[in-house]
Write a protein that holds these residues in place. Structure first.
Motif, PDB file in Angstrom:
ATOM      1  N   ILE A 246      10.064  20.078   5.920  1.00 34.50           N
ATOM      2  CA  ILE A 246      10.053  19.867   7.364  1.00 34.50           C
ATOM      3  C   ILE A 246       8.623  19.821   7.893  1.00 34.50           C
ATOM      4  CG2 ILE A 246      10.209  22.339   7.843  1.00 34.50           C
ATOM      5  CD1 ILE A 246      11.749  19.428   9.890  1.00 34.50           C
ATOM      6  N   GLN A 247       7.702  20.602   7.271  1.00 36.20           N
ATOM      7  CA  GLN A 247       6.303  20.570   7.711  1.00 36.20           C
ATOM      8  C   GLN A 247       5.681  19.191   7.508  1.00 36.20           C
ATOM      9  OE1 GLN A 247       7.658  22.857   5.462  1.00 36.20           O
ATOM     10  NE2 GLN A 247       6.196  24.542   5.212  1.00 36.20           N
ATOM     11  N   HIS A 248       6.107  18.526   6.427  1.00 35.30           N
ATOM     12  CA  HIS A 248       5.579  17.195   6.142  1.00 35.30           C
ATOM     13  C   HIS A 248       6.011  16.195   7.211  1.00 35.30           C
ATOM     14  CE1 HIS A 248       5.545  18.601   1.688  1.00 35.30           C
ATOM     15  NE2 HIS A 248       4.378  18.851   2.263  1.00 35.30           N
ATOM     16  N   PHE A 249       7.292  16.224   7.537  1.00 31.98           N
ATOM     17  CA  PHE A 249       7.797  15.312   8.566  1.00 31.98           C
ATOM     18  C   PHE A 249       7.176  15.624   9.929  1.00 31.98           C
ATOM     19  CE2 PHE A 249      11.347  14.808   5.503  1.00 31.98           C
ATOM     20  CZ  PHE A 249      11.327  13.422   5.411  1.00 31.98           C
ATOM     21  N   LEU A 250       7.018  16.919  10.224  1.00 25.84           N
ATOM     22  CA  LEU A 250       6.426  17.313  11.500  1.00 25.84           C
ATOM     23  C   LEU A 250       4.974  16.838  11.583  1.00 25.84           C
ATOM     24  CD1 LEU A 250       6.645  18.854  14.163  1.00 25.84           C
ATOM     25  CD2 LEU A 250       5.968  20.937  12.932  1.00 25.84           C
ATOM     26  N   GLY A 251       4.219  17.081  10.524  1.00 24.69           N
ATOM     27  CA  GLY A 251       2.826  16.654  10.509  1.00 24.69           C
ATOM     28  C   GLY A 251       2.684  15.149  10.616  1.00 24.69           C
ATOM     29  N   MET A 252       3.505  14.414   9.844  1.00 25.33           N
ATOM     30  CA  MET A 252       3.451  12.956   9.890  1.00 25.33           C
ATOM     31  C   MET A 252       3.844  12.446  11.269  1.00 25.33           C
ATOM     32  SD  MET A 252       5.403  10.146   7.497  1.00 25.33           S
ATOM     33  CE  MET A 252       7.022  10.575   8.159  1.00 25.33           C
TER      34      MET A 252
ATOM     35  N   LEU B 236       3.566   2.262   8.890  1.00 23.28           N
ATOM     36  CA  LEU B 236       4.678   2.018   7.975  1.00 23.28           C
ATOM     37  C   LEU B 236       4.413   2.533   6.566  1.00 23.28           C
ATOM     38  CD1 LEU B 236       5.508  -1.639   9.095  1.00 23.28           C
ATOM     39  CD2 LEU B 236       6.557   0.489   9.876  1.00 23.28           C
ATOM     40  N   ILE B 237       3.149   2.664   6.193  1.00 22.89           N
ATOM     41  CA  ILE B 237       2.819   3.115   4.848  1.00 22.89           C
ATOM     42  C   ILE B 237       3.464   4.465   4.499  1.00 22.89           C
ATOM     43  CG2 ILE B 237       0.904   3.999   3.438  1.00 22.89           C
ATOM     44  CD1 ILE B 237      -0.794   1.708   4.451  1.00 22.89           C
ATOM     45  N   PRO B 238       3.429   5.485   5.400  1.00 22.12           N
ATOM     46  CA  PRO B 238       4.037   6.772   5.049  1.00 22.12           C
ATOM     47  C   PRO B 238       5.529   6.663   4.767  1.00 22.12           C
ATOM     48  CG  PRO B 238       2.638   6.996   6.980  1.00 22.12           C
ATOM     49  CD  PRO B 238       2.768   5.534   6.721  1.00 22.12           C
ATOM     50  N   ILE B 239       6.210   5.790   5.490  1.00 24.62           N
ATOM     51  CA  ILE B 239       7.653   5.635   5.271  1.00 24.62           C
ATOM     52  C   ILE B 239       7.919   5.137   3.860  1.00 24.62           C
ATOM     53  CG2 ILE B 239       9.723   4.415   6.031  1.00 24.62           C
ATOM     54  CD1 ILE B 239       8.466   4.259   8.820  1.00 24.62           C
ATOM     55  N   VAL B 240       7.175   4.107   3.452  1.00 21.11           N
ATOM     56  CA  VAL B 240       7.343   3.557   2.105  1.00 21.11           C
ATOM     57  C   VAL B 240       6.960   4.605   1.058  1.00 21.11           C
ATOM     58  CG1 VAL B 240       6.604   1.752   0.505  1.00 21.11           C
ATOM     59  CG2 VAL B 240       6.886   1.221   2.936  1.00 21.11           C
ATOM     60  N   ALA B 241       5.847   5.311   1.288  1.00 24.66           N
ATOM     61  CA  ALA B 241       5.378   6.317   0.332  1.00 24.66           C
ATOM     62  C   ALA B 241       6.386   7.454   0.174  1.00 24.66           C
ATOM     63  CB  ALA B 241       4.030   6.873   0.781  1.00 24.66           C
ATOM     64  N   ILE B 242       6.957   7.900   1.277  1.00 23.86           N
ATOM     65  CA  ILE B 242       7.929   8.999   1.217  1.00 23.86           C
ATOM     66  C   ILE B 242       9.214   8.555   0.515  1.00 23.86           C
ATOM     67  CG2 ILE B 242       9.499  10.373   2.657  1.00 23.86           C
ATOM     68  CD1 ILE B 242       7.197  10.819   4.572  1.00 23.86           C
TER      69      ILE B 242
ATOM     70  N   SER C  32       0.320  12.052   0.454  1.00 22.21           N
ATOM     71  CA  SER C  32      -0.867  11.189   0.458  1.00 22.21           C
ATOM     72  C   SER C  32      -0.674  10.023   1.418  1.00 22.21           C
ATOM     73  CB  SER C  32      -1.144  10.652  -0.949  1.00 22.21           C
ATOM     74  OG  SER C  32      -1.536  11.679  -1.823  1.00 22.21           O
ATOM     75  N   GLY C  33       0.518   9.429   1.376  1.00 26.66           N
ATOM     76  CA  GLY C  33       0.808   8.308   2.273  1.00 26.66           C
ATOM     77  C   GLY C  33       0.786   8.721   3.728  1.00 26.66           C
TER      78      GLY C  33
ATOM     79  N   TRP D   5       0.813  -1.215   0.000  1.00 27.13           N
ATOM     80  CA  TRP D   5       0.000   0.000   0.000  1.00 27.13           C
ATOM     81  C   TRP D   5       0.847   1.266   0.000  1.00 27.13           C
ATOM     82  CZ3 TRP D   5      -4.015  -2.349   3.829  1.00 27.13           C
ATOM     83  CH2 TRP D   5      -5.058  -2.921   3.090  1.00 27.13           C
ATOM     84  N   GLY D   6       2.040   1.209   0.583  1.00 24.45           N
ATOM     85  CA  GLY D   6       2.915   2.364   0.543  1.00 24.45           C
ATOM     86  C   GLY D   6       3.393   2.676  -0.867  1.00 24.45           C
ATOM     87  N   SER D   7       3.410   1.649  -1.711  1.00 17.22           N
ATOM     88  CA  SER D   7       3.815   1.831  -3.114  1.00 17.22           C
ATOM     89  C   SER D   7       2.661   2.257  -4.002  1.00 17.22           C
ATOM     90  CB  SER D   7       4.405   0.518  -3.661  1.00 17.22           C
ATOM     91  OG  SER D   7       5.502   0.083  -2.879  1.00 17.22           O
TER      92      SER D   7
END
Length: 301
Positions: A282-288, A264-270, A108-109, A31-33
């Protein structure tokens, strides 16, 4: 307040906890892909075609099995299969395709990781599940993190309406998880049978939508070969096979724990996004990070 079953209790009762965590990891990769596959399919096809191709490919994958197992279909639950199919697959497929047109796959992830929060909220509002004070804090943190992702832009904060499509999809996922857990577990059916019957209810609709437009005309272009492959792969792996594994995981555990695949999905997506040249700020990492803290509090409770 106490939840009905904590995730730790659920895991401790499993005969094969290693299998449960292995399924979580495999689903995260698949799903991350999916977000980058949506993005690649949108190069030629529009959002409705990518969503329809995804569901249609999954339906055709299951069709031979369904035709040879017609007697096993519980037609008295056809409305449940249709509802689960729409909430867990059809509607999100179109929503993620719409989002993929203007939203980075990594973002999105990351937003997709709000699924456990909506799973808990829906369970509390409509299915009689109790929510602890710690889980409430987790929900609030999750929404703060999601808001940061929605407002994160290359030049400061700006509202990205396309991010709301992903949020809407996660709301549907939360509904689907609770409905699946309540009405489709305990049936004398395998996860493969359940998933194939679900796609039987929504597959024909997706194919009608797909071929009602200019899909065949676009297919005549040599540039359509790769996007078509990505769309079919998205359907077979990201919808068909992944949903079989996911339904199995729900049967083994709880709806909230099963939705924790979004850790784990966001890690794969990023990772895919970075490979594809997307800019992760940095905002993306902070939000995630805030979202995942919230999800951790939800599941820890």
């Amino acid at each position: 307040m106490e939840t009905k079953n904590t995730n730790q209790q659920t895991i401790s009762k499993l005969q094969n906890p290693t299998l449960a965590w292995s399924l979580l990891a495999l689903l995260a990769v698949i799903w991350g892909s999916s977000f980058i596959l949506v993005k690649k399919s949108l190069v030629v096809f529009d959002a409705s075609q990518v969503g329809s191709l995804r569901i249609g490919a999954a339906f055709l994958f299951f069709l031979p099995f369904v035709l040879t197992n017609l007697k096993k279909i519980p037609f008295q639950k056809a409305h449940i299969f249709l509802l689960v199919g729409c909430l867990g697959n059809l509607f999100p497929a179109y929503l993620f395709s719409l989002a993929g047109a203007k939203l980075d796959s990594g973002v999105s992830g990351a937003l997709n990781s709000t699924t456990p929060l909506f799973t808990l909220i829906v369970g509390g509002l409509f299915f009689g599940n109790k929510i602890t004070s710690k889980q409430t804090i987790g929900i609030v943190l999750g929404f703060i993190g999601a808001l940061l992702l929605i407002l994160a832009g290359a030049k400061g904060l700006n509202f990205n309406v396309y991010a709301l499509y992903v949020v809407a999809a996660t709301v549907f996922y939360g509904l689907n998880l609770n409905i699946t857990k309540k009405y489709l577990t305990g049936l004398d059916l395998t996860p493969f049978q359940i998933t194939s019957f679900i796609f039987t209810t929504i597959g024909p609709v997706a194919l009608i939508v797909l071929f009602s437009g200019d899909f065949l005309q676009k297919m005549q272009s040599s540039d359509a070969i790769a996007p078509l492959f990505y769309g079919v792969l998205l359907g077979v792996m990201g919808s068909a096979i992944a949903m079989v594994l996911f339904n199995r995981l729900i049967q083994m555990t709880s709806a909230v724990l099963a939705s924790s695949v979004t850790y784990l999905i966001p890690i794969v997506a990023i990772i895919w996004g970075i490979i594809d040249g997307e800019t992760i700020q940095i905002q993306h990492f902070l939000g995630m990070g805030i979202i995942l803290v919230g999800v951790y509090l939800v599941n820890k409770s």
